[in-house]
Scaffold this active site. Structure first.
Site: not given
Length: 820
Positions: A363, A554-555, A560, A662, A666
């Protein structure tokens, strides 16, 4: 979804109502009159569970009868969210339940509010695992999820004075009505001790692991119903139970704390997800958790196998173990130990079984996330396993040397043991060597694995590393969370999309229908109004439902690039300060996510987000032109409120670092347009949706590498961009940290003096210009809605059903169970 007979709905509603009352009386020991929210929730939960138990038992019988290969999905995380609506949707009981609840004067939403999100995961890894369980059940794939039943999850996040504060997430304080405790299946899990070698009667050397500490593993089962099928699988979660609960001698001597010490030490194993690994004790606890999971699970697999089989060569024909990331990789030496030391198999036979059973999903390409364990630590906690790992590595390196006799560097690169001042076990290498298949989770990610991260292994084992792009379950992520949109879609194209997401392609011509576009926009606005009310309740901020909802949830992690999002927010704010009469598209920037407790810079980014929000939202010059919102304690139930309301989905990670993502799927499934880099599954989304219907910007993965190699200078970006200079100067001036001018200096140092590793400044101008294009399109609301429809219509590939079918065909080589 088809219309049901009203009489049948009413009859089932009355049965549900009677069962709710029965459970309130018999199981909860309460009077059902007058109705109470908590008891009605508990009664309804048990009523739904009742309707699944017989299906689950029948599914297990079919597994045995049809002699099928079962899938064991091992994951340190599952993130199922709340169960109530999920069960109702998959059992197709929404109308019946809502009819029953009218008698009780409660809505389904009110009852759902009584349920805490299950504290079993942290982010995408756990949510993917839960999507996969839903798809396996729906597709009748014989499988189970195996994990840990954490008492307190990761943490409950609050924001205090702008800072993240972690609290224990006591999600089972009121019990968990969805699970079954299986106290009859207690397994011993061993730690520490030492090994002894001896000869058996045939002269073969055998090893015993002796003088160990023992902790017992007890399972809890949570049922997982498929949609539109009688198949029900289960998620089996282990909790640690002390082998000796209570030392009566110490208690009677007055040592009350000491009497409980062994119990507390043993049961700490399943208290918290991802305990801090800053100290040795934390690292030891993490390793204990990983081994605890696999040791209990493999005993359970072998118990089930040995009920009807004794020839271990048949084990790979009846069981496949999927390792969800490197965390459960210690399962490979554990299975070898069980087969060799306990069952008496020879090494070669045990290894052949092992490599046919295991497959591994990678991952991440981030070096810090490719897990390693110090040899010294592993040797202390699991001495026999360290011996087995050494032997696996010895045999593997013999093969590498035979294939590449003049390449000693390759031996060093590929060794499972990393030499150095501190010898370490490379768990990803162990997973690759011990598995028959390794998969990445998006085409770009898999390409990077094969060409860069694991290039040597791909050369040695051609065809072993393959791709299975991630997906999401449409049952939860559209049908359940966005009933208005689901109903609109079904009214026009039927309900086949629920189990065959490719049918959404039928929406494409409807994007040209003005009436359908108006209906689509109406659903979106209603979802935005609901989110407006939620934001007002959570953070006491009023936002404009007609503004562009620009969402990044998100985290919190540097790669990110929530920081890039904030630089854009400050850019807009600076433009308003420079021109108070500026005419701009109103925008609400919504962020949410948790930072790891020890990740100081990520927590500072959260503080910056809240400080920017505080300044922007209270500046009278800004008015309704923009708002910044940071929602605390991001979780599945919060995502279910945010995603249907989003206009713009921020997927802006540094290219080459996001394995798949993901969340991007969504949001697009629910009609949000994506602004993002060519990273992870964004690449494939662009191929499916069309470049004209997304906002792609920034450097590609190859360009990121090239920019670093040529000598990237972040200061050059500042010198060349007046807006960027103004933004960084505003942060540096203390504008967002009154009385603490230097508070955000570490952020600036990371961007400027420490090399801007994640290319925030390198992508700033492209990002800001692309955001200007976003705003321009949003002004043409009708065209925005048309593209929103086209986004949803093109999401057929990104169903977790498609992912699972690829695992079934290309990795697991099993088949769905047949109906009786």
């Amino acid at each position: 979804m088809g219309s049901k007979d009203p009489v049948a709905i009413e009859e089932e509603a009355q049965r549900i109502l009677a069962d709710i009352r029965r459970h309130i009386i018999n199981d909860l020991g309460n009077d059902p009159d007058p109705p109470r929210l908590d008891t009605c929730y508990g009664g309804l939960a048990r009523t739904l569970r009742d309707r699944m138990v017989e299906r689950w038992l029948n599914s297990q019988r079919r597994y045995y009868k049809q002699h099928v290969k079962r899938v064991y999905y091992l994951s340190m995380e599952f993130l199922p969210g709340r169960f109530l609506k999920n069960y109702i949707v998959n059992l197709k009981l929404r109308e019946e339940v809502e009819r029953a609840l009218t008698t009780l004067s409660f809505s389904l939403e009110e009852l759902e509010s009584q349920e805490w999100d299950a504290g079993l995961g942290n982010g995408g890894l756990g949510r993917l695992a839960s999507c996969f369980l839903d798809s396996m059940a729906t597709l009748n794939v014989p499988g189970y999820g195996y994990g840990i039943r954490y008492d307190y999850g990761i943490f409950h996040q609050t924001i205090e004075n702008g800072w993240q504060v972690e609290h224990s997430d006591n999600w089972i304080r009121h019990g968990n009505p969805w699970e079954f405790m299986r106290s009859q299946f207690l397994y011993d899990v061993h730690f520490y001790g030492h090994t002894e070698a001896q000869r058996d009667i045939e002269g073969r050397e055998r090893h015993q692991w002796v003088d160990t500490e023992v902790v017992k593993a007890m399972p809890y089962d949570t049922l997982v119903p498929g949609y539109g099928t009688d198949n029900v699988s289960n998620m089996r979660l282990w909790t640690a139970v002390a082998s000796e609960d209570f030392n009566l001698t110490q208690f009677n001597q007055g040592d009350y704390t000491g009497a409980m010490e062994a119990k507390v030490r043993s049961e700490n194993i399943t208290k918290v997800l991802y305990p801090s690994d800053e100290k040795r004790e934390g690292r030891l606890l993490r390793l204990k958790q990983q081994y605890f999971l696999v040791a209990a699970t493999l005993q359970d697999i072998l118990r089930r196998f040995k009920k009807r089989n004794h020839d271990f060569t048949q084990l790979p024909e009846l069981a496949v173990v999927q390792l969800n990331d490197t965390h459960p990789t210690i399962a490979i030496p554990e299975l070898m130990r069980l087969l060799i030391d306990i069952e008496g198999l020879e090494w070669e036979d045990a290894w052949a079984i092992c490599t046919r059973m295991f497959s591994y999903t990678n991952h991440t390409v981030l070096p810090e996330a490719l897990e390693t364990w110090p040899v010294e630590l592993l040797s202390q906690l699991l001495p026999r396993h360290m011996e087995i790992i050494y032997e696996i590595n010895r045999r593997f390196l013999v093969e590498v040397a035979r294939r590449y006799p003049k390449d000693s560097d390759k031996l060093t690169r590929m060794s499972i043991i990393a030499e150095g001042d501190v010898k370490k076990v490379r768990m990803a290498h162990l997973a690759i060597v011990g598995s028959h298949a390794v998969n990445g989770v998006a085409e770009l990610h898999t390409h990077i694995l094969k060409e860069q991260v694991f290039q040597d292994f791909d050369e040695l084992f051609p065809g072993r590393i393959i791709n299975v792009t991630n997906g999401v379950t449409p049952r939860r992520w559209l049908l359940q969370i966005n009933p208005g949109l689901a109903e609109l879609i079904t009214r026009h194209i039927g309900d086949g999309w629920i189990t065959d997401l490719r049918e959404l392609e039928q929406l494409k011509p409807l994007a040209e229908d003005p009436a359908f576009r108006r209906a689509w926009q109406s659903v979106k606005h209603l979802n935005k109004e609901r989110l407006v009310n939620y934001i007002a309740r959570k953070v006491n901020t009023t936002v404009n439902s007609h503004s562009l909802f620009d969402v990044q949830v998100k985290r919190i992690h540097e790669y990110k690039r929530q920081l890039l999002n904030l630089l854009h927010a400050i850019t807009l704010y600076q433009r308003i300060r420079d021109n108070p009469s500026l005419d701009m598209v109103p925008r609400t920037i919504i962020l949410a996510g948790k930072a790891a407790p020890a990740y100081t810079l990520a927590k500072l980014i959260i503080k910056l987000a809240n400080s920017v929000a505080e300044r922007v939202n209270h500046d009278p010059q800004v008015q309704d032109r923009m708002k910044v919102v940071f929602l605390p304690n991001y979780c599945i139930s919060q995502a279910e409120k945010i995603i249907p309301a989003a206009d713009l989905s921020e997927q802006i990670s540094t290219a080459g670092l996001e394995a798949s993502g993901t969340g991007n799927m969504k949001f697009a499934l629910n009609g949000a347009l994506t602004i993002g880099t060519l990273d992870g599954a964004n690449v494939e989304m662009q191929e499916e949706i069309g470049a004209e219907n997304l906002f792609i910007f920034g450097k590609t993965a190859e360009e990121v590498v090239a920019r670093r190699e040529e000598g990237y200078d972040p200061y050059a970006c500042v010198r060349q961009d007046i807006e960027l200079k103004k933004v960084l100067t505003l942060i540096d001036s203390g504008e967002f940290s009154p009385g603490q001018k230097d508070l955000f200096k570490p952020v600036l140092r990371t961007l400027l003096d420490h090399g801007d590793h994640y290319m925030v400044l390198a992508d700033y101008r492209a990002y800001v210009d692309t955001q200007d294009r976003v705003a321009a399109l949003y002004e043409n609301r009708d065209e925005w809605v048309r593209r929103s429809i086209l986004n949803t219509a093109a999401m057929g590939k990104f169903s977790s059903d498609r992912s699972i079918l690829e695992y079934v065909e290309n990795i697991w080589q099993t088949h769905p169970i047949l109906p009786d």
